[in-house]
Design an enzyme around this catalytic site. Structure first.
Site, PDB file in Angstrom:
ATOM      1  N   ALA A 123      24.770   9.966 -15.794  1.00  0.00           N
ATOM      2  CA  ALA A 123      23.688   9.237 -16.462  1.00  0.00           C
ATOM      3  C   ALA A 123      22.382   9.295 -15.686  1.00  0.00           C
ATOM      4  CB  ALA A 123      24.101   7.785 -16.677  1.00  0.00           C
ATOM      5  N   GLY A 124      22.368  10.009 -14.566  1.00  0.00           N
ATOM      6  CA  GLY A 124      21.145  10.062 -13.762  1.00  0.00           C
ATOM      7  C   GLY A 124      20.916   8.790 -12.965  1.00  0.00           C
ATOM      8  N   ASP A 172      18.654   9.598  -3.307  1.00  0.00           N
ATOM      9  CA  ASP A 172      19.734   8.777  -3.864  1.00  0.00           C
ATOM     10  C   ASP A 172      20.548   8.102  -2.758  1.00  0.00           C
ATOM     11  OD1 ASP A 172      18.729  10.059  -6.039  1.00  0.00           O
ATOM     12  OD2 ASP A 172      20.473  11.326  -6.393  1.00  0.00           O
ATOM     13  N   SER A 219      25.669   8.094  -9.582  1.00  0.00           N
ATOM     14  CA  SER A 219      27.058   7.716  -9.324  1.00  0.00           C
ATOM     15  C   SER A 219      27.606   8.523  -8.142  1.00  0.00           C
ATOM     16  CB  SER A 219      27.920   7.947 -10.571  1.00  0.00           C
ATOM     17  OG  SER A 219      27.921   9.313 -10.916  1.00  0.00           O
ATOM     18  N   HIS A 236      11.834  14.839  -8.608  1.00  0.00           N
ATOM     19  CA  HIS A 236      11.858  16.183  -8.005  1.00  0.00           C
ATOM     20  C   HIS A 236      10.785  16.325  -6.917  1.00  0.00           C
ATOM     21  CE1 HIS A 236      14.929  18.176 -10.535  1.00  0.00           C
ATOM     22  NE2 HIS A 236      14.621  17.166 -11.334  1.00  0.00           N
ATOM     23  N   THR A 237      10.437  15.204  -6.336  1.00  0.00           N
ATOM     24  CA  THR A 237       9.502  15.223  -5.213  1.00  0.00           C
ATOM     25  C   THR A 237      10.244  15.097  -3.882  1.00  0.00           C
ATOM     26  OG1 THR A 237       9.199  12.888  -5.689  1.00  0.00           O
ATOM     27  CG2 THR A 237       7.433  14.367  -6.388  1.00  0.00           C
TER      28      THR A 237
HETATM   29  C1  GLA Z   1      18.842  14.205  -8.372  1.00  0.00           C
HETATM   30  C2  GLA Z   1      18.901  14.494  -6.879  1.00  0.00           C
HETATM   31  C3  GLA Z   1      17.768  13.781  -6.145  1.00  0.00           C
HETATM   32  C4  GLA Z   1      16.420  14.063  -6.789  1.00  0.00           C
HETATM   33  C5  GLA Z   1      16.475  13.836  -8.297  1.00  0.00           C
HETATM   34  C6  GLA Z   1      15.216  14.249  -9.005  1.00  0.00           C
HETATM   35  O1  GLA Z   1      19.107  12.852  -8.590  1.00  0.00           O
HETATM   36  O2  GLA Z   1      20.129  14.084  -6.347  1.00  0.00           O
HETATM   37  O3  GLA Z   1      17.775  14.161  -4.784  1.00  0.00           O
HETATM   38  O4  GLA Z   1      15.977  15.356  -6.491  1.00  0.00           O
HETATM   39  O5  GLA Z   1      17.560  14.538  -8.902  1.00  0.00           O
HETATM   40  O6  GLA Z   1      14.152  13.441  -8.640  1.00  0.00           O
END
Ligand code: GLA
Length: 358
Positions: A108-109, A155, A112, A19-20
């Site tokens: 899943a973070g 991402d 995707s 979240h940076t």
């Molecule tokens: C998601 C968002 C990213 C980022 C993360 C947290 O994956 O797509 O841009 O903010 O959360 O670090």
């Protein structure tokens, strides 16, 4: 068929810096050896046809209608959002069949969605030249403007610029990156909790708004510029400011081969997400607490947007098989479900397979 082309784009696991990105700070992801592949063939009927193998679904539109489509909370939104961004930049969408397959687990973070956006952008460009940074930006805009998720650029950037031997320290303000090789003394293991609490999307939006408010209160244009003294009483901003520092410290520890320090920073990052940013959940906390008690584990933290998804663990390579077994057994006993476990190997950024796209 001779005219078939295949494009791939990797998912990512963020090592530290959560979240940076939308606060114009630092992040340290690696592009993953899990990816989304889009195989294209020309369509003789003037249509854009999308087929997602994972959903066994096909969607078809005349290419002339793409500019006016609206989102439907459907996987195809990611592709159409990208197509509209390309159109806005003067790239026409040719009639094509897109066959989409992915090894990046959804929800899943592990990004995707960015992998789908980036692979779709390359597929729709069909080799027409466009700067990689511009592709990252247009994919991010597709997600924030069409899909409706106001994400940062980590991402999509990582999916395009990944290195096959290193993590990527991205400065989300200058949009410059440097490769950070990881010491051989650590293996990176992602453990998927298999839960994604629905709170995630709205909480993400709330956190973005809370950070903007914290900027106003501190009199800075982004939290990148705030000092800890300026935000000490604001939990959200405190997470962002301390997390930026942890990215810098982690890079230094990685360069020095200090696995214990790297692991310690993982644990501090997780506590900050849990207590200050308040984006963890019971299942994830269980995985982190269990992992750090296992032999050979230097540290663990949640990775990605929050409220479920994966933890990322730094583990001594020789301890990895026993670690994997122990975490699997504990999670199954406590939560009644099997986690998915991935040994993460840094992979190169998106490209055309067997072709020369760039
Ligand atoms: C998601 C968002 C990213 C980022 C993360 C947290 O994956 O797509 O841009 O903010 O959360 O670090």
């Amino acid at each position: 068929m001779n005219d078939a082309r295949t494009f791939r784009a990797p998912g990512r696991v963020n090592l530290i810096g959560e979240h940076t990105d939308y606060n114009l700070g630092f992040v340290l992801p690696i592009a993953l050896n899990l990816d989304t592949r889009v195989r294209t063939t020309p369509a003789s009927d003037g249509m854009l046809r999308l087929h997602a193998a994972a959903h066994n679904e096909t969607r078809t539109w005349p290419t002339a209608e793409i500019a006016s489509l609206t989102p439907h909370s459907h996987w195809s939104d990611y592709v159409i959002g990208v197509a509209q961004q390309l159109l806005a930049r003067g790239f026409g969408i040719p009639p094509l069949n897109l066959h989409i397959e992915s090894t990046v687990p959804e929800g899943a973070g592990l990004s995707s969605s960015a992998a789908l956006e980036v692979a779709s952008a390359l597929a729709l460009l069909q080799g027409r030249a466009l700067d990689r940074l511009e592709i990252a930006r247009l994919c991010q805009h597709a997600e924030s403007e069409f899909v409706g998720m106001p994400c940062g650029i980590m991402d999509q950037y990582c999916s395009l610029f990944g290195c096959d031997h290193a993590a990527l320290r991205i400065d989300c303000r200058s949009l410059e990156a440097e490769a950070v090789p990881l010491p051989d003394s650590v293996a990176i293991i992602a453990v998927n909790s298999m839960v994604k609490h629905s709170l995630g999307q709205s909480a993400y939006r709330t956190r973005v708004a809370e950070c903007a408010e914290a900027c106003r209160a501190a009199g800075v244009t982004s939290l990148r510029d705030a000092t800890l003294d300026q935000v000490r009483d604001n939990k959200r901003a405190r997470h962002v400011v301390t997390e930026n520092q942890r990215v810098q410290d982690f890079v230094e520890a990685a360069r020095g081969g200090d696995a214990a320090r790297m692991g310690g920073l993982f644990v501090e990052s997780h506590r900050s997400m849990r207590d200050d940013y308040e984006i963890s959940c019971e299942e994830i906390d269980f995985l982190v607490d269990t992992a750090v008690g296992l032999p050979g584990c230097f540290g663990a933290r949640m990775t990605g947007g929050g409220f479920g998804g994966c933890t990322v663990n730094l583990v001594a390579p020789e301890a990895a098989p026993a670690f994997t077994e122990a975490i699997r057994r504990s999670y199954r006993e406590a939560m009644g479900r099997d986690p998915q476990i991935f040994v993460c190997v840094p992979a190169p950024g998106a490209d055309e397979i067997g072709g020369s796209f760039f």
